[in-house]
Design a protein around this motif. Structure first.
Motif, PDB file in Angstrom:
ATOM      1  N   THR A 207       3.890  -1.413  10.484  1.00  0.00           N
ATOM      2  CA  THR A 207       4.850  -0.822   9.356  1.00  0.00           C
ATOM      3  C   THR A 207       4.501   0.629   9.199  1.00  0.00           C
TER       4      THR A 207
ATOM      5  N   CYS B  85       9.125  -4.293   8.481  1.00  0.00           N
ATOM      6  CA  CYS B  85       7.963  -4.383   7.645  1.00  0.00           C
ATOM      7  C   CYS B  85       7.754  -5.793   6.970  1.00  0.00           C
TER       8      CYS B  85
ATOM      9  N   SER C 282       5.319   0.199   1.074  1.00  0.00           N
ATOM     10  CA  SER C 282       5.969   0.819   2.180  1.00  0.00           C
ATOM     11  C   SER C 282       7.137   1.577   1.943  1.00  0.00           C
TER      12      SER C 282
END
Lengths: 749, 749
Positions: free
Chosen positions: A463, A251, A127
């Motif tokens: 996310t 996330c 991420s």
């Protein structure tokens, strides 16, 4: 045991797909050196926090694993084999003795905790590696930017789902086939896995939630309000901490939350399957949840892969549209998978359970729309709050509170309908030996698992949020062209919606799941006190222990929220002081001639967040145990069952049962309020900033006006509500179920 | 039936005492002509609102009485006589047929509604006649001012208690002795009285709560904020409406609230007494609550009469001190009365119930202190909120919310301990034929009645609040000397504390009462479906109907609160527009040359309040009935009892039972939050205004500074929380119990 081969295939497919996505994202252009510079700082900050957080959690987990292993070993009586013939269920000899059970529970706990942490860690890694690549892609096209952000997010989503599926299957296989135990007692042996997942989720969500909002509130108060510099200004020493916070909250935190949902609900559903297995001898009832989730993975791979095809690069398309199309594909394929799985595995009257699963899928779609209605700018609720901002911050808060409380209606009614309908449909299934209560509860489990089939997709969209948010920050800080900022801004707004959706989804799944996890807890109690699984164990609300437990359960969710909100204020204070110190000691920062010490601000935020997550964490873990013990030892009653059996001193588990069940109801409602009111306040501010509010003469009351200032107050109040208290409550609710499931022997006299 | 003669004596004593107090207050000096002028306007406004409100309530009540009479008549099967011999309970022939029962229920409803309205009307009359007399007394001495205000308040307190006691006794006598029915079924026949009381209380509290806060918020926003004139300035057209509001909310509203508490809990306790009467043949168990309340009246007369003796006119004494001394006397004498009543009436093992009653009295004392800790300026919570105001309104709101949620802990733990302890003590009493569950529940009923022994005193202190508040307003508007204002200010601050106390007391009694009212509901269901009263009827939380009902119950308290809060905003809007209009059309108002049209503002507020009370009122009455009917007709299950009895289609009453019980828990917690957070915000503002907040250099940050402005935002947000939503929730909780008690036959298939 047809279709069971799908489970390893799906697990492997999910991992390979995640690897491919990760490879695809990582090979892309990382953007200008300025972008990379900012992204590196975010990466370092995020990873440093994660390492520190997981180190803390690892120590806590190890200690807890030992403690629960010892407790279960000391107070349990071991697990009895189940004899099943001619439709009645009897308990036989102890096949797993008490110390073996303690050891297995402790190890399963650690394994669950480790899988959750691993999923969070890798997901976060990708991420925070996707944000500069999204920023770079945004300088080229919307289509590429969406693709990068969604694929980056999907790595996290797929890993979470895959590790949960693989983890549960592995430990189940290990504890049954490998150790030679009956599959019927397998689900009871692996409950530690769910507790481990809840435990990590609690601290990941609390720590992440406190971090993100403390950094946000701190950076805003000292930057925007005191120093008068804009959001994401590189002169603000807390700006990197703020960007890091988006990742660790949305996330890592939400990933752990859904990892827990899937694992705990999967195990709970398997426990409920045991009651049917015991009378039919068909193991399919136990492993069905694993197979259904496998179909969900295939459906999600197809849906996610299709999203780029729906993106139109014409500058007019709402970026939410292609995401919605992908979601419809996931749902449609899930229905197909559900049909196959129920038809093949669930006996002659499989269609009842097929309907239950449909209800679950419909519920997840319903929540996607309910959340959008209440939290996005186009509808009545947000407009109402924006209007109320005209008369100042007080009316903004009052109206927001009224709107937030109103949103509980749609949530409660949808969950109630889903539960009652899936129970009623499930109880129609005629399975000789299993009562309608047993098949009804199993129906609610199928609905819950149906809802969770799309978890990987929802999590990928979630996310997507921090990645695009970060991409916007990087664009701002690296001085990228305005066209790129326009693209990241539109993605950021979509990201806000997807983050809100995920919370709605998480609340709904927690609400549905409560019923099945609670039934699993009762099955565990029945197993301990020797009551057949198909008999009813009344948790009577007219019993004073149950009622008092319920009262304490709702109190727990209120006090836990109080501590979580307070933790944000307390941690924000540390950041404010650090930023003030940096401004004071180095005037070059405000002048733009020297670079602030971002790392120190990140470090201080991390320490403050971790320190402040202890109190609510201890309350969440400690209070159910304390209540169970106090009622067990202070009270002395007896309970008479329908068949005349007299049970001595049930007060401990009765109080705990009341606490879990009523506390869950209170928690679902309070979390709904927090999530929605926070989202609505946030979007009311954005609605005003976008120039949609006009006074009686038609003059736009936008940024900087009094109504906007009032809306900023609402937004700030909503921050710890929607990103700390609300999401932590989801986890708390499920933790209540898993902790009591594992600790049940402690509450039984 | 020893001691029963005390009931008419006590009722008469209370009425005579109230008459004497009223006479004493009314003969006092009414103050200067200016004071009388203001007082007359308040009087007219209050009475006009009350007449209009009661006219609306009267129509609603008449319609409702007819509807419930018809429903009960149509769906009930009549009331069966109870045969009791050799310890077992059987139901005999129907002695009151279904249409008789419908008629009796409808008439009891009207009688309960009328008694409540009468008590509210006369109490308000004296209350608004006491304010100018208190203002006048304040020009002479603190002692005289306290005496007048407290005696004026006590008229209301005593009338409420007396009319409840007389009303319940009269209808009980009428429906048993006069009509020749067995006393054992009497309590079931008079449940309509409790519902009538709840019904009036709901609308009185909602209408009054909306009125008072709409006027307050409206007057402040347009007067203080827009026009920049001080509070209580005679140029503000809404100032009289604001002063009227204090009376209709705190005096009439709270009076109806406690009238309902006493009546409903008294009737519920009598129903529980029937189960013991049925096995012992001693009617004492049924009428004990009436006798205990009689002792409470004598104790309160003594305590109240003693207060003036504790007042020191030295200018140093905190006016709360003499009020506290009076309260201790009431509690001490209540203990004596409790000892006599239990000893004489409750058999050989009376001491167990004596202990239960002690717990109730101790609980009421505990709540007096808990409320003071969380809402008065001297302690940590209020200081914390005041400190947080430094960083603006957002942190004031965030910290306040955290503090408010924290306060649920003390409330929940105290109620849980009181309930479990009184149940456990009660179940120790060995009464042949009655199980420990029956005596345990009776123990909680004795605790609740013990707590309510001091109701008249608490209510007198409560009404003390609006009287002193009004006296302050009259002093301000009539230009009385500063010394008088100093005295009314100190009394006003005490009034704030006593108002907060009463809310804590009302919440606690609602929480305790829930358990006994719920047991009474179950007894009613048992009576209908033919299950012996001493058998257990499990309201199993693992039953999907109970769980879904519980979810909808908590949702109801959230959505009801949302509507109540929204009603204030909506009504305030009407007032703001009216005040703006008056300012615009007559510039002489602001110049002080022409008098604003106070009457029109009062009238508009009244209309707006009454219009806005409809939606939450309909929700409160309609939703339990709707849920019961939907579950009754949409679901088809069966329930197996411990003795093997199979009950068909129990879903209707199971869902309602879950809704009432879990909704009550949620409501108690939410009301505690609303009441305490509102009180704490209010006092944080006062704390800052008193000059207690200092910046890092020791400079006082008082009135007009940024922290003060932030605290004003919190105070404004808290207004509809603590004076509309919170108190209305108390009533809603009890209404849920009484409505389901009366409507029970509707939910039984």
């Amino acid at each position: 045991m047809e279709l069971i081969w799908l489970v390893p295939v799906a697990g492997l497919a999910a991992v390979l797909y995640a690897l491919w996505l990760a490879h695809d994202v990582l090979k892309r252009d990382m953007g200008t050196p300025e972008m990379q510079d900012v992204a590196d700082m975010i990466f370092e900050g995020a990873m440093a926090f994660l390492r520190r957080q997981y180190a803390t959690i690892a120590i806590l987990s190890l200690v807890t694993a030992v403690v629960i292993g010892l407790i279960v070993g000391a107070v349990s009586e071991g697990v009895k084999a189940i004899d099943y013939n001619d439709g009645s269920i009897e308990y036989g000899a102890v096949t797993v003795d008490q110390w073996e059970e303690g050891l297995m529970t402790g190890l399963a706990f650690l394994f669950g905790a480790a899988c959750s942490a691993l999923a969070g860690y890798i997901g976060m890694y990708i991420s925070v590696r996707s944000n500069s690549r999204t920023a770079s892609a945004a300088t080229r096209s919307l289509k590429e930017a969406i693709t990068v952000a969604l694929r980056g997010g999907a790595v996290s989503g797929f890993l979470v789902v895959a590790l949960s599926l693989i983890g549960v299957s592995t430990i189940f296989l290990l504890y049954t086939e490998a150790l030679g135990n009956d599959e019927a007692i397998g689900p009871f042996l692996i409950v530690g896995f769910g507790f481990g997942a809840s435990f990590v989720a609690l601290f990941a969500q609390l720590g992440g939630g406190i971090y993100t909002k403390a950094a946000d509130v701190g950076a805003d108060l000292v930057g925007k309000v005191e120093a008068g510099i804009p959001e994401d200004d590189p002169r603000n020493p807390a700006v990197i901490a703020d960007l890091v916070g988006d990742n660790v909250g949305d996330c890592a935190g939400r990933g752990a939350d859904l990892f827990e949902s899937m694992s705990a609900e999967n195990i709970g559903a398997m426990i409920l399957g045991v009651a049917i297995y015991a009378v039919t001898g068909d193991l399919e009832w136990v492993v069905f949840p694993l197979v259904l989730r496998s179909f969900g993975i295939f459906a999600t791979i197809a849906g996610l892969s299709s999203v780029p095809f729906f993106v139109k690069d014409d500058g007019k398309q709402d970026p939410m549209t292609p995401l919605n199309f992908g979601y419809y594909i996931v749902c449609a394929l899930s229905v197909v998978g559900l049909g196959i799985a129920t038809n093949v595995m669930l006996g002659d009257e499989w269609y009842w359970f097929f309907f239950c699963g449909l209800i679950g899928i419909a519920t997840s779609i319903a929540f996607v729309y309910i959340t959008q209605y209440y939290t996005s700018g186009g509808w009545r609720p947000v407009k109402e709050i924006a209007d109320a901002s005209r008369t100042g911050p007080a009316t903004n808060i009052i109206t927001g509170t009224a709107v937030g409380m109103e949103t509980t209606a749609a949530t409660a009614i949808t969950i109630a309908i889903a539960l009652v309908a899936s129970f009623a449909l499930g109880s129609e299934a005629d399975i000789p030996g299993a009562g309608s209560f047993t098949t009804g509860v199993y129906g609610t489990a199928v609905a819950t698992m149906g809802m969770l089939m799309s978890a990987a997709y929802i999590l990928s969209m979630d996310t997507f949020g921090p990645i695009t948010d970060n991409a916007g920050g990087i664009t701002e800080m690296s001085g990228a062209p305005a066209s790129a900022r326009h693209i990241t801004d539109s993605l950021d707004s979509v990201g806000n919606t997807t983050k809100a959706l995920t919370k709605g989804y998480a609340v709904a799944s927690a609400g549905l799941a409560a019923f099945l996890l609670f039934s699993a807890f009762l099955d565990k109690v029945k197993e301990r006190i020797g009551v057949p699984l198909n008999d009813e164990l009344p948790i009577n609300l007219a019993n004073v222990d149950v009622f008092a437990g319920g009262l304490l359960g709702v109190m727990l969710v209120f006090v836990f929220s109080s501590l979580a909100i307070r933790a944000v204020s307390s941690a924000a204070q540390d950041i404010i002081e650090e930023v003030r110190r940096q401004f004071r000691e180095d005037p070059g920062i405000m002048a733009g001639t020297s670079r602030p010490d971002y790392g120190r601000a990140v470090d201080i935020t991390a320490k403050a967040a971790l320190r402040n997550m202890i109190a609510p964490g201890v309350l969440a873990v400690g209070m159910p145990i304390a209540v169970g013990l106090v009622f067990r030892f202070m009270r002395s009653e007896e309970l008479v069952l329908a068949n005349g059996t007299v049970i001595q001193d049930p007060s401990g588990w009765l109080a705990v049962a009341g606490m879990v069940m009523v506390g869950t109801i209170g928690g679902v409602m309070l979390a709904t309020f927090f999530n929605n009111v926070g989202g609505a306040w946030d979007n009311a501010k954005k609605y005003i900033e976008a120039g949609n509010l006009k006074d009686e003469n038609g003059v736009v009351e936008g940024k900087g006006t009094e109504p906007h200032k009032a809306a900023v107050v609402g937004d700030t109040v909503g921050d710890p509500f929607k990103d700390t208290a609300g999401p932590s409550l989801h986890v708390l609710i499920k933790l209540l179920s898993t902790i009591t499931l594992v600790m049940a022997p402690l509450f039984i006299a």
